[in-house]
Design an enzyme around this catalytic site. Sequence first.
Site, PDB file in Angstrom:
ATOM      1  N   GLU A 133      18.156  95.366  64.181  1.00  6.86           N
ATOM      2  CA  GLU A 133      17.828  95.403  65.612  1.00  6.86           C
ATOM      3  C   GLU A 133      16.473  94.750  65.904  1.00  6.86           C
ATOM      4  OE1 GLU A 133      18.367  99.542  66.746  1.00  6.86           O
ATOM      5  OE2 GLU A 133      20.487  99.155  67.133  1.00  6.86           O
ATOM      6  N   ASP A 183      27.184 104.207  64.623  1.00  9.74           N
ATOM      7  CA  ASP A 183      25.894 104.697  65.118  1.00  9.74           C
ATOM      8  C   ASP A 183      26.000 106.061  65.801  1.00  9.74           C
ATOM      9  OD1 ASP A 183      23.297 104.894  65.817  1.00  9.74           O
ATOM     10  OD2 ASP A 183      23.330 103.400  67.396  1.00  9.74           O
ATOM     11  N   GLU A 206      21.547 111.541  71.430  1.00 13.73           N
ATOM     12  CA  GLU A 206      21.595 110.216  72.062  1.00 13.73           C
ATOM     13  C   GLU A 206      22.960 109.935  72.680  1.00 13.73           C
ATOM     14  OE1 GLU A 206      20.572 106.964  69.461  1.00 13.73           O
ATOM     15  OE2 GLU A 206      21.187 105.447  70.921  1.00 13.73           O
TER      16      GLU A 206
HETATM   17  C1  GCV Z   1      15.297 103.707  66.715  1.00 16.17           C
HETATM   18  C2  GCV Z   1      20.413 103.085  67.789  1.00 16.17           C
HETATM   19  C3  GCV Z   1      19.521 103.573  68.886  1.00 16.17           C
HETATM   20  C4  GCV Z   1      18.123 102.972  68.761  1.00 16.17           C
HETATM   21  C5  GCV Z   1      17.587 103.321  67.368  1.00 16.17           C
HETATM   22  C6  GCV Z   1      18.541 102.758  66.332  1.00 16.17           C
HETATM   23  C7  GCV Z   1      18.130 103.095  64.913  1.00 16.17           C
HETATM   24  O1  GCV Z   1      20.705 101.739  67.949  1.00 16.17           O
HETATM   25  O2  GCV Z   1      20.083 103.272  70.128  1.00 16.17           O
HETATM   26  O3  GCV Z   1      17.316 103.524  69.771  1.00 16.17           O
HETATM   27  O4  GCV Z   1      16.293 102.817  67.181  1.00 16.17           O
HETATM   28  O5  GCV Z   1      19.824 103.303  66.535  1.00 16.17           O
HETATM   29  O6  GCV Z   1      18.656 104.056  64.392  1.00 16.17           O
HETATM   30  O7  GCV Z   1      17.308 102.400  64.356  1.00 16.17           O
END
Ligand code: GCV
Length: 674
Positions: free
Chosen positions: A252, A325, A353
Amino acid sequence: MRIVKYVFGLSVALLAMSSQSCTQARPENKSGHDLWLGDITAPVTAKNTEFLSKYDKELGDEGFRISKNDKGEAVIYANTEAGLMYGTYHLKRLGECGNLKLDKEIVEVPAFKYRILNHWDNPNLTVERGYAGKSLWKWEELPGTIRPEYEEYARANASIGINGTVLNNVNADPCMLTREYLEKVKVLADIFRPYNIKVYLSLNFAAPKHLAGLKTSDPLDKEVIKWWNEKVAEIYSIIPDFGGFLVKANSEGQSGPQDYGRTHADGANMIADAVKPYGGIVMWRAFVYAPESKDRAKQAVEEFKPLDGQFRDNVIIQIKNGPVDFQPREPFSPLFGQLDNTNIMAEMQITQEYLGHSNHMVYLHPMWKECLDADTYQKGEGSTVAAETLGKVHGNTDMSAIAGVTNIGDDYNWCGHPMAQANWYAFGRMAWNPELSSQQIVEEWIKQTFTSEKKFVAVVATMMLTSREACVKYEMPMGLHHTFKGPDHYGPGPWDRSSRPDWEPAYYHKAAADGVGFDRTSKTGTDAVSQYHEPLRSLYDNVETCPKELLLWFHHLPWDYKMKDGKTLWEELCYTFEDGIREARSYIGMWESVEEYVDADRYALIHEKLVRQAKDAIWWRDATMLYFQQYSKMEIPADCTPTQHTLDELRRFRLGITNYENPAIDRLPEYTLE
Ligand code: GCV
C-alpha cells in the site's frame, strides 16, 4: 533470576508488582467502571513474597501455579515476578467470576510467547481505523507529562496477559525513530516494564533516506546497514529491553526492499541482524498485494513461499487471519500452511474496521477462533493455524507469537462502544490460551465489567456470542467480501469506484448478468483453491462441497443457482440478509430486558448503538440487493423487510468521514425500525 513464592488470603484481591502507586485522580470525564478491572487506580502492593531456590521448568518465565496451603489460603508459585503477577490477576478473575475452586492445583502457562497489541497510532494523534477518539499516546506532552491512563492501560493488559505493544502505525512516520521521539517512547517503556510489557515500534523502511539523508535505503548497502546498526544501538541505550520492530514493507505505497530490487528476506534480515545482539525480534508483515494481480487473495503465498527458509531466526512473518483484509468472514490465509522453515504469527484485527466500527456490537472472538482452529493440513490432520503459529508443526515453539490491531483510544470508555472492550479482553485471553471458548471469555468479561446476575449474563452473552455471525449475515453473507464504500469502510458501496481496481468492490463480488461471486476454482477461476492442502483444496473447489458460508468467495454462480435447500441463490442471499436484520433487531429487545441491571449511562449508550446497528443492517441489505437486482432482475421476496431507500438515493449518500473516526449516528442514512 528471582524465584518467588507468594501467599495471600483470598480476601486480598489486588496485587501489583509495581512499587509505584497510582495517586493521580481519574480525569473528570471518566465514569469509574470503565474496564473489567474495576477500580484499577487503587494503589496496590505485593505482599508475603518468598524466594525459592529451584526454577520450575514447566512454568517458564511467565507461568504460575495456584494451590491451597494448610490454612486454606491460596498460594501462588511462580519463577518470576511476571508469573506471580499473572497468577494474582488470575486468582482475582476466578474470584470475581465465581469460579474460584481450590480443590485441585491450577497450573497456567501462556500459549504464545509474544502476545502483542499493534497500535495504528500516528504522531499527530490520529489513529488509523481508530473509532475511540484520538491516540492514547500524547506525544506532544511526552516526556514531560505522564497521564494516569498509561499505567491503567498497562494494568489492563497485564491482567489479560498481553506482554508487548507496538506503539505506532505500520504506515510509519520516520520521526518515530528520532532521538526526540525515542525519549518519549522511553517514558512509556518505563511505565509498562513493571507490568511485563515491552515496547516495540513500527519502522519506516526508508528511514535512512528520511532521517539521515542517505541516497538509498537499500538493505544491502553498507551505509544503510551501518545506519540501522547505529540506530538500533541508540534505541537500546535508551530502552534496554526494547522488543523490536514491526514492518509493513512494499505494501500500500510503503517503501521496502523491493524498491531496490531486493527481497522481503533481504530487508527483514538486515533489521533482524541489527536487533539480534540485544534479543530483539522483527515482525515482518505478509500483507502485500498489487493492483495488477488477478487475485489479491493469492499474493501473500506467491511472494513469501519462494522465500521460505531465507529469514533469520528472530524474524516472524506476521500474517492477517484471512488472505484479503479482515473481512467479516474469510477463509484462513493459506500462507499459514505453506512455510516449512519460517516463523509465522497471526495478526487479528480488534478494531472493527469492517464490522461496524464502534457503532456495532460485534464480539470477535468466534471469528478469531475460527481461524486458529482451522486445519491447514500442512503436515496432515491437526496442523491447525494455532498449532502452526505456536510453532508446534515445525518444532520452533520459542518464537510463537500473535498480534491484535487494537481498538483503544482516548475515549472515556477506551474503545468507543462499551461492548468493544470485550474484544480487547478476548484477544488477551486468547493469546494466553487459544483453547478457551468464546463463551467462557465473554462470560468472564461480562461478570467483571457489569454484574454476575444470572439473567444479565445469560442474555448479554447470547447477544454477544451470536453477534459476529449476525454481522456476516447483514453485511456480506455467503462468502461475499469487500463490498464496502471506501475509503472509510463503514457502510455498503458495492458500486463504489476507486483509483485502484483491487480497491473496488466489483473486483471481489463480480456481480453481472450471469451471476455473482469470485471464481477461485482450479478449472475456470484463479485457482486460489490450490494454495490450500487436501482435503480443503477439493472441498473448496467443488461447488457441491464448498461450505455455504464461503460459496461466493470461491465460486461465481448464476442468480438462479439451486441451493441445497431448494431456494435459488438470489433467494438465499435475500433470506440470509433477512436473518441478519432480524438478529440485529432482536438485540434491542434483549438489551431492554436487562435494563434493571445496568447503570443508566451505559444502558442508554448501548441502546442507542444497538438501534443504529439494526438500521445499518437494513441499509446493508438495501444497498447490496438493490445493486445486485440490476443484474439479477429478480424481486426481493415479499416476506422480507421492505426496502426503505432507492438505489439512487443510497448511491448519492456521502458519509464524508476520514479513516480516523467513527461516524456519528446522526450522519447516517435515515431508517426506521417500524
Ligand atoms: C494500516 C487495510 C486498512 C489500512 C491498513 C492496512 C494494513 O488496507 O484499510 O488502513 O493500514 O489494511 O493492514 O496495513
